[in-house]
Design a protein around this motif. Structure first.
Motif, PDB file in Angstrom:
ATOM      1  N   ILE A  24       0.845  -1.200   0.000  1.00 47.86           N
ATOM      2  CA  ILE A  24       0.000   0.000   0.000  1.00 47.86           C
ATOM      3  C   ILE A  24       0.882   1.251   0.000  1.00 47.86           C
ATOM      4  CG2 ILE A  24      -0.251   0.260   2.505  1.00 47.86           C
ATOM      5  CD1 ILE A  24      -2.920   0.848  -0.219  1.00 47.86           C
ATOM      6  N   THR A  25       2.063   1.164   0.607  1.00 49.49           N
ATOM      7  CA  THR A  25       3.013   2.284   0.528  1.00 49.49           C
ATOM      8  C   THR A  25       3.432   2.515  -0.916  1.00 49.49           C
ATOM      9  OG1 THR A  25       3.831   1.812   2.769  1.00 49.49           O
ATOM     10  CG2 THR A  25       5.224   3.166   1.338  1.00 49.49           C
ATOM     11  N   LEU A  26       3.685   1.433  -1.644  1.00 44.51           N
ATOM     12  CA  LEU A  26       4.079   1.550  -3.045  1.00 44.51           C
ATOM     13  C   LEU A  26       2.931   2.058  -3.916  1.00 44.51           C
ATOM     14  CD1 LEU A  26       6.250  -1.673  -3.486  1.00 44.51           C
ATOM     15  CD2 LEU A  26       7.021   0.692  -3.218  1.00 44.51           C
ATOM     16  N   VAL A  27       1.703   1.714  -3.561  1.00 41.65           N
ATOM     17  CA  VAL A  27       0.544   2.251  -4.285  1.00 41.65           C
ATOM     18  C   VAL A  27       0.532   3.777  -4.180  1.00 41.65           C
ATOM     19  CG1 VAL A  27      -1.988   2.409  -4.306  1.00 41.65           C
ATOM     20  CG2 VAL A  27      -0.879   0.184  -4.069  1.00 41.65           C
ATOM     21  N   ILE A  28       0.731   4.272  -2.972  1.00 39.84           N
ATOM     22  CA  ILE A  28       0.746   5.722  -2.753  1.00 39.84           C
ATOM     23  C   ILE A  28       1.915   6.362  -3.483  1.00 39.84           C
ATOM     24  CG2 ILE A  28       0.958   7.529  -0.995  1.00 39.84           C
ATOM     25  CD1 ILE A  28      -0.423   5.586   0.964  1.00 39.84           C
ATOM     26  N   VAL A  29       3.088   5.743  -3.390  1.00 35.31           N
ATOM     27  CA  VAL A  29       4.271   6.281  -4.069  1.00 35.31           C
ATOM     28  C   VAL A  29       4.049   6.323  -5.579  1.00 35.31           C
ATOM     29  CG1 VAL A  29       6.703   5.851  -4.612  1.00 35.31           C
ATOM     30  CG2 VAL A  29       5.880   5.616  -2.257  1.00 35.31           C
ATOM     31  N   GLY A  30       3.468   5.261  -6.132  1.00 31.42           N
ATOM     32  CA  GLY A  30       3.202   5.231  -7.562  1.00 31.42           C
ATOM     33  C   GLY A  30       2.283   6.353  -8.003  1.00 31.42           C
ATOM     34  N   HIS A  31       1.245   6.625  -7.207  1.00 37.36           N
ATOM     35  CA  HIS A  31       0.335   7.711  -7.549  1.00 37.36           C
ATOM     36  C   HIS A  31       0.989   9.082  -7.361  1.00 37.36           C
ATOM     37  CE1 HIS A  31      -3.344   4.930  -7.075  1.00 37.36           C
ATOM     38  NE2 HIS A  31      -3.142   5.184  -8.360  1.00 37.36           N
ATOM     39  N   LEU A  32       1.875   9.200  -6.387  1.00 35.66           N
ATOM     40  CA  LEU A  32       2.594  10.463  -6.214  1.00 35.66           C
ATOM     41  C   LEU A  32       3.516  10.726  -7.404  1.00 35.66           C
ATOM     42  CD1 LEU A  32       3.492  10.221  -2.422  1.00 35.66           C
ATOM     43  CD2 LEU A  32       1.917  11.858  -3.467  1.00 35.66           C
ATOM     44  N   ILE A  33       4.151   9.672  -7.916  1.00 31.82           N
ATOM     45  CA  ILE A  33       4.987   9.821  -9.112  1.00 31.82           C
ATOM     46  C   ILE A  33       4.134  10.318 -10.276  1.00 31.82           C
ATOM     47  CG2 ILE A  33       6.311   8.558 -10.853  1.00 31.82           C
ATOM     48  CD1 ILE A  33       7.318   6.747  -8.593  1.00 31.82           C
ATOM     49  N   GLN A  34       2.951   9.736 -10.416  1.00 31.64           N
ATOM     50  CA  GLN A  34       2.082  10.077 -11.538  1.00 31.64           C
ATOM     51  C   GLN A  34       1.475  11.467 -11.405  1.00 31.64           C
ATOM     52  OE1 GLN A  34      -1.071   7.242 -12.099  1.00 31.64           O
ATOM     53  NE2 GLN A  34      -2.133   8.474 -13.636  1.00 31.64           N
ATOM     54  N   TYR A  35       0.978  11.810 -10.220  1.00 29.33           N
ATOM     55  CA  TYR A  35       0.189  13.029 -10.054  1.00 29.33           C
ATOM     56  C   TYR A  35       0.997  14.245  -9.619  1.00 29.33           C
ATOM     57  CZ  TYR A  35      -4.195  10.470 -10.580  1.00 29.33           C
ATOM     58  OH  TYR A  35      -5.232   9.722 -11.078  1.00 29.33           O
ATOM     59  N   VAL A  36       2.167  14.026  -9.011  1.00 33.08           N
ATOM     60  CA  VAL A  36       2.927  15.166  -8.475  1.00 33.08           C
ATOM     61  C   VAL A  36       4.289  15.289  -9.147  1.00 33.08           C
ATOM     62  CG1 VAL A  36       3.869  16.244  -6.407  1.00 33.08           C
ATOM     63  CG2 VAL A  36       1.734  14.957  -6.250  1.00 33.08           C
ATOM     64  N   VAL A  37       5.084  14.225  -9.110  1.00 32.22           N
ATOM     65  CA  VAL A  37       6.431  14.303  -9.666  1.00 32.22           C
ATOM     66  C   VAL A  37       6.373  14.545 -11.174  1.00 32.22           C
ATOM     67  CG1 VAL A  37       8.617  13.088  -9.983  1.00 32.22           C
ATOM     68  CG2 VAL A  37       7.338  12.829  -7.845  1.00 32.22           C
ATOM     69  N   TYR A  38       5.456  13.849 -11.851  1.00 31.60           N
ATOM     70  CA  TYR A  38       5.221  14.085 -13.278  1.00 31.60           C
ATOM     71  C   TYR A  38       3.836  14.702 -13.442  1.00 31.60           C
ATOM     72  CZ  TYR A  38       9.160  10.986 -14.327  1.00 31.60           C
ATOM     73  OH  TYR A  38      10.409  10.409 -14.403  1.00 31.60           O
ATOM     74  N   ARG A  39       3.717  15.655 -14.324  1.00 25.92           N
ATOM     75  CA  ARG A  39       2.408  16.235 -14.617  1.00 25.92           C
ATOM     76  C   ARG A  39       2.069  16.057 -16.095  1.00 25.92           C
ATOM     77  NH1 ARG A  39      -1.381  16.412 -12.187  1.00 25.92           N
ATOM     78  NH2 ARG A  39      -2.242  18.350 -12.983  1.00 25.92           N
ATOM     79  N   ASP A  40       2.788  15.122 -16.746  1.00 25.65           N
ATOM     80  CA  ASP A  40       2.533  14.827 -18.152  1.00 25.65           C
ATOM     81  C   ASP A  40       2.652  13.314 -18.328  1.00 25.65           C
ATOM     82  OD1 ASP A  40       5.258  14.302 -18.052  1.00 25.65           O
ATOM     83  OD2 ASP A  40       5.800  16.244 -18.905  1.00 25.65           O
ATOM     84  N   GLU A  41       2.864  12.886 -19.555  1.00 22.94           N
ATOM     85  CA  GLU A  41       2.937  11.454 -19.853  1.00 22.94           C
ATOM     86  C   GLU A  41       4.278  10.826 -19.470  1.00 22.94           C
ATOM     87  OE1 GLU A  41       0.395   9.415 -21.495  1.00 22.94           O
ATOM     88  OE2 GLU A  41      -0.717  11.093 -20.621  1.00 22.94           O
ATOM     89  N   THR A 311      12.658  19.713  -7.438  1.00 21.83           N
ATOM     90  CA  THR A 311      12.843  19.710  -5.985  1.00 21.83           C
ATOM     91  C   THR A 311      11.529  19.993  -5.274  1.00 21.83           C
ATOM     92  OG1 THR A 311      15.138  20.449  -6.216  1.00 21.83           O
ATOM     93  CG2 THR A 311      14.107  20.723  -4.060  1.00 21.83           C
ATOM     94  N   THR A 312      10.799  20.979  -5.772  1.00 20.29           N
ATOM     95  CA  THR A 312       9.509  21.324  -5.170  1.00 20.29           C
ATOM     96  C   THR A 312       8.524  20.174  -5.303  1.00 20.29           C
ATOM     97  OG1 THR A 312       9.853  23.658  -5.711  1.00 20.29           O
ATOM     98  CG2 THR A 312       7.596  22.963  -5.208  1.00 20.29           C
ATOM     99  N   ARG A 313       8.504  19.539  -6.459  1.00 18.42           N
ATOM    100  CA  ARG A 313       7.573  18.428  -6.669  1.00 18.42           C
ATOM    101  C   ARG A 313       7.880  17.261  -5.744  1.00 18.42           C
ATOM    102  NH1 ARG A 313       5.992  18.121 -13.074  1.00 18.42           N
ATOM    103  NH2 ARG A 313       5.730  20.355 -13.396  1.00 18.42           N
ATOM    104  N   LEU A 314       9.160  16.970  -5.572  1.00 23.54           N
ATOM    105  CA  LEU A 314       9.531  15.889  -4.658  1.00 23.54           C
ATOM    106  C   LEU A 314       9.139  16.226  -3.224  1.00 23.54           C
ATOM    107  CD1 LEU A 314      13.037  14.919  -6.086  1.00 23.54           C
ATOM    108  CD2 LEU A 314      10.917  13.598  -6.244  1.00 23.54           C
ATOM    109  N   ALA A 315       9.329  17.487  -2.828  1.00 28.88           N
ATOM    110  CA  ALA A 315       8.957  17.911  -1.482  1.00 28.88           C
ATOM    111  C   ALA A 315       7.445  17.811  -1.278  1.00 28.88           C
ATOM    112  CB  ALA A 315       9.438  19.331  -1.228  1.00 28.88           C
ATOM    113  N   VAL A 316       6.682  18.292  -2.262  1.00 31.30           N
ATOM    114  CA  VAL A 316       5.220  18.217  -2.174  1.00 31.30           C
ATOM    115  C   VAL A 316       4.761  16.762  -2.128  1.00 31.30           C
ATOM    116  CG1 VAL A 316       3.064  18.711  -3.394  1.00 31.30           C
ATOM    117  CG2 VAL A 316       4.850  20.452  -3.260  1.00 31.30           C
TER     118      VAL A 316
END
Length: 362
Positions: A24-41, A311-316
């Motif tokens: 479940i931690t990885l589920v959250i991390v995966g969504h953070l990568i998709q929705y915050v770290v990346y904002r495109d494809e 850096t900001t995206r990773l922090a957020v």
């Protein structure tokens, strides 16, 4: 850990709780990568995103199938389905209602007319697809168990039939993708001694083979390998390769990860971090999944982060991930002892009831 139930308190397999906590931690991390770290494809090509998505939901579904076996075997059809609906669908509807209320409050000026019941079901399926997939998989296997409780062949035939169903409506491709892993978990629970005897004598060789297979699949994994893009449909040679790569890669990676995670549990079970992942996260996976799904679906409706640097995206991402976990643990602590509310929000009866009456499945 104060207040935590230990292995002696009930018959839970805390090794699997630890595995669920990691997943479940990885589920959250995966969504953070998709929705915050990346904002495109770009997230499709992220090695971390690729690694997580190779196994996290298939392995989650396999564990769900394994833990569901006692309910499938011991309970009547109506009791098993009713209990599973109360455990999964009731809290899902509660969090979906909160999601729609938040969207209405935030975007009331531009909100459209309320959708039909079918539209609401489709929206909830898209938001909480794993809940629906787990429930449908449980329902299908329970129906099969009415005819033959223990034959592995009936599970195998059902996997083939579901895989060949040319249905692409809503989340049906995701069900076709995860249903085989649910059945694999059920099969392992049915014949655990048989599976163990087969793997024990060839364990080093099997782990080596699966590791190589997982690595090869990881290197070959592309955007079209994800279930979200190929929809598990075979219409030419390339699509067949994509679907086969997806299934084989997910199976090999899931097998290697569960071996590694259970070994980590054996080595570090007395560690405070391990205990936190096991008891607080692993025993709150449903709540964590529902909250993070609600948060990320709400983020689909707003504009943010266009000018943020990495850096900001990773922090957020770190702050948001920590906030999701903190809110989930706080909600669990508040409602877990309150009758009716615990069932509605957490999908589980109050702790006092759990301690008095041991559940048939964990």
């Amino acid at each position: 850990m104060p207040g935590a139930r230990t292995p002696e308190a009930n018959d839970r397999d805390l090794g699997l709780d630890f595995a669920k906590g990691v997943l479940i931690t990885l589920v959250i991390v995966g969504h953070l990568i998709q929705y915050v770290v990346y904002r495109d494809e770009g997230f499709w090509e992220s090695p971390c995103f690729k690694w997580i998505y190779m196994f996290h939901m298939p392995l989650f579904m396999a564990i769900s199938g394994y833990l569901s076996w006692r309910a499938l075997l011991r309970k009547s059809f109506t009791q098993a389905i009713g209990d599973r609906a109360m455990q999964l669908l009731l809290p899902m509807l509660f969090w979906y209602a909160l999601l729609e209320t938040a969207k209405l409050a935030a975007f009331s000026s531009s909100a459209s007319e309320p959708g039909s019941v079918l539209q609401c079901l489709n929206d909830s399926a898209g938001t909480y697809w794993f809940i629906w997939a787990a429930f449908v998989s449980f329902l299908l296997v329970k129906i099969l168990s009415i005819f033959n409780r223990r034959s592995p062949w009936i599970l195998f035939v059902s996997v083939i039939l579901v895989a060949l169903a040319p249905v692409t409506f809503s989340i049906s491709p995701l069900i076709r993708y995860t249903f085989p892993f649910f059945c694999l978990g059920v099969s392992f629970a049915q014949s655990r001694e048989w599976w163990t005897s087969i793997t024990r004598s060839h364990k080093p060789l099997l782990i080596t083979f699966l590791s190589i297979a997982a690595l090869v699949c990881f290197l070959a994994w592309r955007k079209d390998t994800y279930i979200y893009n190929n929809l598990a449909l075979v219409h030419d040679m390339q699509s067949a390769k994509n679907v086969l790569l997806m299934l084989l890669g997910s199976a090999a990676a899931s097998a290697i990860v569960i071996v590694l995670v259970l070994q980590c549990w054996k080595v570090g079970r007395s560690n405070r971090v391990t205990r936190f992942i096991t008891v607080e996260l692993g025993q709150s996976t449903l709540l964590l999944y529902l909250i993070q799904s609600t948060v990320f679906r709400l983020m689909d409706s707003i504009q943010y982060g266009e000018l943020w640097d990495l850096t900001t995206r990773l922090a957020v991402a770190g702050i948001l991930g920590g906030a999701i976990v903190a809110v989930a643990l706080m909600v669990r602590w508040i409602v877990r002892d309150i009758p009716y509310l615990s069932q509605l929000v957490l999908g589980a009866p109050p702790r006092s009831a759990c301690l008095k009456y041991q559940p048939a499945d964990n």
